[in-house]
Design a protein around this motif. Structure first.
Motif, PDB file in Angstrom:
ATOM      1  N   HIS B 478      31.418  41.611  52.814  1.00 44.79           N
ATOM      2  CA  HIS B 478      31.843  40.773  52.037  1.00 44.79           C
ATOM      3  C   HIS B 478      31.219  42.083  50.562  1.00 44.79           C
ATOM      4  O   HIS B 478      33.040  41.938  49.671  1.00 44.79           O
ATOM      5  CB  HIS B 478      30.634  39.948  51.587  1.00 44.79           C
ATOM      6  CG  HIS B 478      30.107  39.726  50.844  1.00 44.79           C
ATOM      7  ND1 HIS B 478      29.062  40.136  49.553  1.00 44.79           N
ATOM      8  CD2 HIS B 478      30.428  38.640  50.342  1.00 44.79           C
ATOM      9  CE1 HIS B 478      29.372  39.446  48.405  1.00 44.79           C
ATOM     10  NE2 HIS B 478      29.683  38.897  48.749  1.00 44.79           N
ATOM     11  N   LYS B 481      35.088  43.707  50.355  1.00 40.84           N
ATOM     12  CA  LYS B 481      36.030  42.656  49.443  1.00 40.84           C
ATOM     13  C   LYS B 481      35.585  42.240  48.347  1.00 40.84           C
ATOM     14  O   LYS B 481      36.932  42.507  46.834  1.00 40.84           O
ATOM     15  CB  LYS B 481      36.107  41.751  50.382  1.00 40.84           C
ATOM     16  CG  LYS B 481      37.282  41.496  51.720  1.00 40.84           C
ATOM     17  CD  LYS B 481      37.219  40.147  52.209  1.00 40.84           C
ATOM     18  CE  LYS B 481      37.789  40.544  53.580  1.00 40.84           C
ATOM     19  NZ  LYS B 481      38.090  38.964  53.646  1.00 40.84           N
ATOM     20  N   ALA B 482      34.760  42.794  47.945  1.00 43.32           N
ATOM     21  CA  ALA B 482      34.445  42.065  46.285  1.00 43.32           C
ATOM     22  C   ALA B 482      34.294  43.234  45.309  1.00 43.32           C
ATOM     23  O   ALA B 482      35.229  42.433  44.245  1.00 43.32           O
ATOM     24  CB  ALA B 482      33.135  41.902  46.352  1.00 43.32           C
ATOM     25  N   LEU B 484      37.377  45.119  45.394  1.00 37.20           N
ATOM     26  CA  LEU B 484      38.772  44.854  45.450  1.00 37.20           C
ATOM     27  C   LEU B 484      39.388  43.703  44.820  1.00 37.20           C
ATOM     28  O   LEU B 484      40.152  43.891  44.179  1.00 37.20           O
ATOM     29  CB  LEU B 484      39.690  44.585  47.454  1.00 37.20           C
ATOM     30  CG  LEU B 484      39.121  45.859  48.325  1.00 37.20           C
ATOM     31  CD1 LEU B 484      39.865  45.114  49.276  1.00 37.20           C
ATOM     32  CD2 LEU B 484      40.258  46.928  47.207  1.00 37.20           C
ATOM     33  N   ARG B 485      38.695  42.610  45.135  1.00 38.66           N
ATOM     34  CA  ARG B 485      39.058  41.268  44.215  1.00 38.66           C
ATOM     35  C   ARG B 485      38.536  41.491  42.745  1.00 38.66           C
ATOM     36  O   ARG B 485      39.633  40.983  41.721  1.00 38.66           O
ATOM     37  CB  ARG B 485      38.464  39.944  44.679  1.00 38.66           C
ATOM     38  CG  ARG B 485      38.667  38.878  45.374  1.00 38.66           C
ATOM     39  CD  ARG B 485      38.669  37.744  45.823  1.00 38.66           C
ATOM     40  NE  ARG B 485      36.892  37.524  44.840  1.00 38.66           N
ATOM     41  CZ  ARG B 485      36.352  37.857  44.866  1.00 38.66           C
ATOM     42  NH1 ARG B 485      36.336  38.327  46.217  1.00 38.66           N
ATOM     43  NH2 ARG B 485      35.092  37.575  44.547  1.00 38.66           N
ATOM     44  N   ALA B 486      38.016  42.368  42.385  1.00 34.58           N
ATOM     45  CA  ALA B 486      37.378  42.856  41.229  1.00 34.58           C
ATOM     46  C   ALA B 486      39.001  43.046  40.495  1.00 34.58           C
ATOM     47  O   ALA B 486      39.189  43.057  39.336  1.00 34.58           O
ATOM     48  CB  ALA B 486      36.005  43.545  41.127  1.00 34.58           C
ATOM     49  N   ASN B 488      41.145  43.737  41.282  1.00 34.53           N
ATOM     50  CA  ASN B 488      42.703  42.699  41.738  1.00 34.53           C
ATOM     51  C   ASN B 488      42.850  41.730  40.425  1.00 34.53           C
ATOM     52  O   ASN B 488      43.920  41.783  39.413  1.00 34.53           O
ATOM     53  CB  ASN B 488      42.813  42.024  43.055  1.00 34.53           C
ATOM     54  CG  ASN B 488      44.475  41.389  42.544  1.00 34.53           C
ATOM     55  OD1 ASN B 488      45.151  42.198  43.223  1.00 34.53           O
ATOM     56  ND2 ASN B 488      44.131  39.899  42.339  1.00 34.53           N
ATOM     57  N   ASN B 489      41.698  40.767  40.140  1.00 33.32           N
ATOM     58  CA  ASN B 489      41.528  40.251  38.872  1.00 33.32           C
ATOM     59  C   ASN B 489      41.939  40.961  37.632  1.00 33.32           C
ATOM     60  O   ASN B 489      42.255  40.584  36.701  1.00 33.32           O
ATOM     61  CB  ASN B 489      40.469  39.455  38.722  1.00 33.32           C
ATOM     62  CG  ASN B 489      40.264  38.649  40.136  1.00 33.32           C
ATOM     63  OD1 ASN B 489      41.300  38.100  40.398  1.00 33.32           O
ATOM     64  ND2 ASN B 489      39.189  38.304  40.438  1.00 33.32           N
ATOM     65  N   LEU B 490      41.022  42.039  37.393  1.00 38.96           N
ATOM     66  CA  LEU B 490      41.145  42.848  36.239  1.00 38.96           C
ATOM     67  C   LEU B 490      42.634  43.430  36.034  1.00 38.96           C
ATOM     68  O   LEU B 490      42.677  43.467  34.675  1.00 38.96           O
ATOM     69  CB  LEU B 490      39.720  44.297  36.294  1.00 38.96           C
ATOM     70  CG  LEU B 490      38.218  43.691  36.505  1.00 38.96           C
ATOM     71  CD1 LEU B 490      37.613  44.735  37.039  1.00 38.96           C
ATOM     72  CD2 LEU B 490      37.757  43.329  34.960  1.00 38.96           C
ATOM     73  N   GLU B 492      45.283  42.076  37.144  1.00 36.67           N
ATOM     74  CA  GLU B 492      46.006  41.340  36.162  1.00 36.67           C
ATOM     75  C   GLU B 492      45.482  40.816  34.812  1.00 36.67           C
ATOM     76  O   GLU B 492      46.328  40.742  34.610  1.00 36.67           O
ATOM     77  CB  GLU B 492      45.461  39.753  37.479  1.00 36.67           C
ATOM     78  CG  GLU B 492      46.167  40.001  38.711  1.00 36.67           C
ATOM     79  CD  GLU B 492      46.520  38.301  39.581  1.00 36.67           C
ATOM     80  OE1 GLU B 492      45.692  37.371  38.336  1.00 36.67           O
ATOM     81  OE2 GLU B 492      46.322  38.788  40.955  1.00 36.67           O
ATOM     82  N   VAL B 517      45.498  46.792  47.189  1.00 36.43           N
ATOM     83  CA  VAL B 517      44.347  46.172  46.514  1.00 36.43           C
ATOM     84  C   VAL B 517      44.759  45.309  48.541  1.00 36.43           C
ATOM     85  O   VAL B 517      43.709  44.837  49.300  1.00 36.43           O
ATOM     86  CB  VAL B 517      44.127  45.503  45.844  1.00 36.43           C
ATOM     87  CG1 VAL B 517      43.024  44.341  46.265  1.00 36.43           C
ATOM     88  CG2 VAL B 517      43.451  46.739  44.908  1.00 36.43           C
ATOM     89  N   GLU B 521      42.654  44.656  51.691  1.00 37.34           N
ATOM     90  CA  GLU B 521      42.082  43.681  52.537  1.00 37.34           C
ATOM     91  C   GLU B 521      42.193  43.127  54.078  1.00 37.34           C
ATOM     92  O   GLU B 521      41.770  42.764  54.938  1.00 37.34           O
ATOM     93  CB  GLU B 521      41.972  42.984  51.499  1.00 37.34           C
ATOM     94  CG  GLU B 521      41.428  41.281  51.829  1.00 37.34           C
ATOM     95  CD  GLU B 521      41.801  40.076  51.106  1.00 37.34           C
ATOM     96  OE1 GLU B 521      43.222  39.478  51.129  1.00 37.34           O
ATOM     97  OE2 GLU B 521      40.770  39.132  51.257  1.00 37.34           O
TER      98      GLU B 521
END
Lengths: 137, 685
Positions: B478, B481-482, B484-486, B488-490, B492, B517, B521
């Motif tokens: 968790h 990964k969190a 990483l996702r941020a 990734n999103n940022l 984008e 990223v 994961e």
């Protein structure tokens, strides 16, 4: 006229909150969205009725103070909230989390995808689903 | 005329006229008168005689009457006397008619049978006889009737009114009338139950004395043999005739007989007292044997000594066993003590305990420093172990366990406690099966106990570490990964918001950023999978490997150009459901993913090796250099750049981990350019 249900997002990660808001915008989801940063805050908001009666909760699991499963346990014990549709949105792929969540009667368990596109897709599907559903007043 | 007899005067008056002159016939008249006178005289005499006779008759008559009365009284008296005699005898006196129905019974009948005389009269004698004896009784009676015998004596059982079965001796004879016609039977019945039973008892006792395995010798007051039983003859080889009148000692004792015992026995007999002890004697052929002997004086009713009876038992084998046992015990003791086993020996019956020197030295005591007693053992026990140690013994004594085994702490002389392993088993037993004597060992297991505790601690630690690892993996999944996702999103959003300002190069950089990223994961997922692999908690069961492999191949979406050579009838193996699936899906998907052959080929085979199955997965891809055959199984090791093949390097590590967990093994047969074969050997049980 189409009824618009209020949605409560329980999420501690600021980027994730932005993520949801952005996905709502992109997916043309116009439902009123309230944000609580953890379980305790969410319960306070629900009790105070400041946002009316949200029919849908989007719930993260890993949060400080009061996590998602803990929040669900409290929520399901309260007569007035036990029927709220809860969608878990989490990064946790733990089997035990899924079992716990479904035991507490969640409407869905969604793993947060890495890419924005897939998230927007997920939100639109949810939106379509909400629109189809009849909720009690 | 006046002198005439009055009868003559009456005749004269009657027949002669009044004026007749009597003088004419004076002479005649005188002679008639004389005749009258004589007649009168005779009559008087006759009368007197008659009178006298009458008186005599009366007297005799009187006497007769008295006599009759006396005789009658006498007869009555006799009758009563007979009746009372008949009724006072203890035998039943009876009479029956020809049909055997009672016509007379004396009162002994009532006493012996309980039936009243009145109620029994008229009923058949057979009805009172025991059913099993009726036939015999009837034939006895018939014998008499046929004249085969005049009287008969026989025994039969009869049943009393209260239902008791008793023994009677019957004596029977025929009753006849004056014409010698048979009118019935009479006789006596005698209750001989006590006598009969006493006889039976005596017979039994005599049989026992004769046939018992114990030797029985009866002597007179002087100690001379008057009777011996069969066991005596069997052991001593002397017949009864050979020993009658001799003293047992003179025949049986020999050089090996203990003079002390001989003396003791002699003195006991002289003093007319009992004696018991163990004696060594000899048979006729000189064979020595041990006897356990017990002599008692026999007293008669007047309490005088009539002789002696000796009951003896051959204990030779017991004596030999005891000797052997003692030798064995010494050997065992030597062996055990040499290996630092403490020995204990507990006579439960006598409540006597003995501890060996090693038993004591184990606890730091010299042999004479502590007593040999149950209480000493108990007092040295650790207070917390007393109850357990004692109840373990109780359980063994009660037969709840067939061996005594306990671990407890005992205090040493210097203070510290030792862990002792106590073992014990019954050596001899009471008739009820409970141990009479227990011997056992003590072992110092303090070191072993320490090791055991250490092991337990390791197990607990391991459990804790495992659960920490689970938590760790969860947190990693968790929390890593969190962000990483941020990211990734940022990235984008930035790209979206700055879509007009970014160069192509910037956009490529953003893609690379997100690619990394994504890789991160995958690596995190790989760590999670690896940490979970082989830690499955599900039950093992028989898995159909054929089905598992078919499903994997279906799911893998294999490109059309692949030539697949898959065996059929894969065996069933005993394992967790997930294990087979993970192994084959990793191996087969690798075989597809890395296959660069223009005519790619994959083969999945199996064979039965007896104790195990062998599975193999072959591909005709690039092959693996033997120097990397070990390395490919190490986590995060990839042979190609991650930019060429997006790979985490976790798959084979997971396979290896699962296989080792199943006690199976995996090896590679491969050379560069010759394809790769993974071979798994999977034990059947």
């Amino acid at each position: 006229m189409e009824k618009v249900v209020t949605i409560l997002l329980v999420e501690d990660d600021e980027v994730d909150v932005m993520n949801v808001k952005r996905a709502f915008k992109k997916g043309n989801v116009s439902n009123p969205l309230f944000v609580a940063n953890n379980g305790i805050e969410a319960l306070e908001m629900l009790e105070s009725k400041t946002m009316g009666n949200p029919k849908i909760i989007l719930l993260d699991l890993n949060m400080p103070k009061m996590g998602g499963i803990e929040f669900l346990e409290v929520l399901r014990k309260k007569e007035e909230f036990k029927n709220i549709s809860v969608f878990v949105m989490t990064t946790s792929n733990e089997e035990s989390d899924k079992i716990d969540a479904y035991n507490l009667n969640v409407a869905g368990y969604i793993l947060k995808p890495l890419s924005m596109d897939r998230f927007i897709e997920a939100v639109s599907i949810l939106n379509n689903y909400w629109k189809l559903c009849e909720f009690p007043d | 005329m006046q002198n005439f007899h009055r009868l003559l005067r009456r005749q004269i008056k009657k027949h002669l006229p009044e004026d007749f002159d009597a003088d004419l016939i004076q002479d005649f008249l005188d002679s008639v008168n004389e005749a009258y006178q004589d007649f009168n005289e005779d009559m008087d005499k006759l009368e007197l005689t008659l009178e006298l006779s009458s008186q005599e008759l009366f007297r005799v008559n009187e006497e007769l009457r008295k006599n009759i009365a006396r005789k009658t009284a006498e007869a009555e008296q006799l009758n009563t006397r007979i009746e009372s005699i008949v009724n006072s005898v203890q035998e039943i006196i009876f009479q029956t008619d020809l049909n055997g129905n009672w016509t007379y019974l004396n009162s002994a009948w009532e006493e012996i049978t309980g039936y009243g005389v009145e109620e029994s009269l008229g009923s058949s004698f057979l009805s009172h006889i025991h059913p099993e004896d009726r036939k015999n009784s009837a034939s006895s009676v018939l014998n008499i009737l046929k004249g085969n015998s005049e009287s008969n004596r026989y025994t039969a059982r009869y049943i009393t009114k209260s239902g008791e079965v008793k023994w009677a001796e019957a004596y029977l004879s025929l009753d006849c009338d004056t014409n010698k016609a048979v009118t019935g039977y009479s006789g006596t019945l005698n209750d001989i139950t006590d006598r009969f039973e006493a006889q039976q008892e005596l017979k039994k006792l005599a049989l026992v004395a004769r046939e018992t395995d114990n030797i029985v010798v009866v002597t007179d007051v002087k100690g001379k043999i008057s009777w011996v039983n069969n066991a005596f003859t069997k052991l001593t080889e002397y017949s009864m005739e050979e020993v009658l009148g001799k003293t047992p000692g003179s025949i049986l004792q020999g050089p090996g007989t203990d003079p002390e015992i001989k003396k003791e026995m002699r003195e006991a007999v002289l003093a007319q007292k009992s004696f018991s002890g163990e004696v060594y004697n000899y048979s006729k052929s000189g064979q020595g044997y041990w006897l356990s002997i017990s002599i008692s004086p026999m007293l008669n009713a007047k309490n005088e000594i009539e002789g002696f009876i000796a009951i003896e038992l051959d204990i030779t084998s017991k004596k030999e066993d005891e000797k052997k046992l003692e030798e064995a015990r010494q050997t065992l003791k030597f062996a055990l003590e040499g290996n630092q086993y403490g020995l204990w020996d507990w006579d439960v019956e006598m409540n006597k305990v003995s501890f060996s020197d090693v038993w004591k030295s184990m606890l730091g005591y010299k042999p004479n420093e502590i007593d040999d007693s149950f209480t000493v053992w108990e007092s040295l026990l650790h207070p917390s172990d007393v109850e357990m140690a004692k109840s373990t013994i109780e359980n063994y004594l009660k037969g709840k366990v067939d061996k005594y085994e306990a671990e407890f702490r005992m205090k040493t002389k210097n203070g510290p406690y030792l862990w002792i392993l106590a073992n014990g088993k019954g050596l001899s037993f009471m008739p009820d099966g409970s141990p009479k004597r227990i011997i056992g060992t003590h072992q110092d297991i303090t070191n072993r106990k320490k090791e055991e505790r250490q092991l337990e601690k390791y197990a607990v630690d391991l459990e804790r570490i495992n659960s920490e690892l689970d938590k760790f993996a969860y947190i990693v999944s968790h929390d890593l990964k969190a962000p990483l996702r941020a990211i990734n999103n940022l990235s984008e959003w930035i790209e979206e918001d700055l879509v007009d300002l970014m160069s192509e190069e910037n956009k490529e950089q953003m893609n690379l950023l997100r690619g990394r990223v994504k890789r991160m994961e995958n690596l995190i997922n790989g760590i999670l999978q690896y940490s979970r692999a082989g830690r499955s908690k599900s039950e093992k069961r028989l898995m159909d490997s054929q089905r598992v492999i078919s499903e994997i191949i279906e799911d893998l979406d294999i490109p059309q150009n692949f030539e697949m050579d898959i065996d059929s009838n894969f065996p069933r193996v005993f394992t967790e459901p997930i294990a087979l699936e993970q192994i084959f899906s990793n191996l087969i998907s690798n075989a597809i993913k890395y296959n660069d052959n223009p005519n790619p080929k994959i083969a999945v085979k199996w064979k039965d090796l007896g104790p195990s199955f062998e599975f193999s997965v072959f591909d005709n891809g690039p092959g693996i250099d033997p120097q990397y055959h070990e390395k490919v199984f190490v986590i995060f090791q990839t042979l190609q750049s991650r930019d060429t093949y997006e790979s985490t390097g976790v798959g084979l590590a997971i396979v290896k981990k699962i296989i080792e967990d199943q006690n199976a093994d995996i090896r590679i047969e491969s050379e560069l350019g010759k394809g790769t074969k993974f071979i798994i050997r999977w034990p059947k049980d």
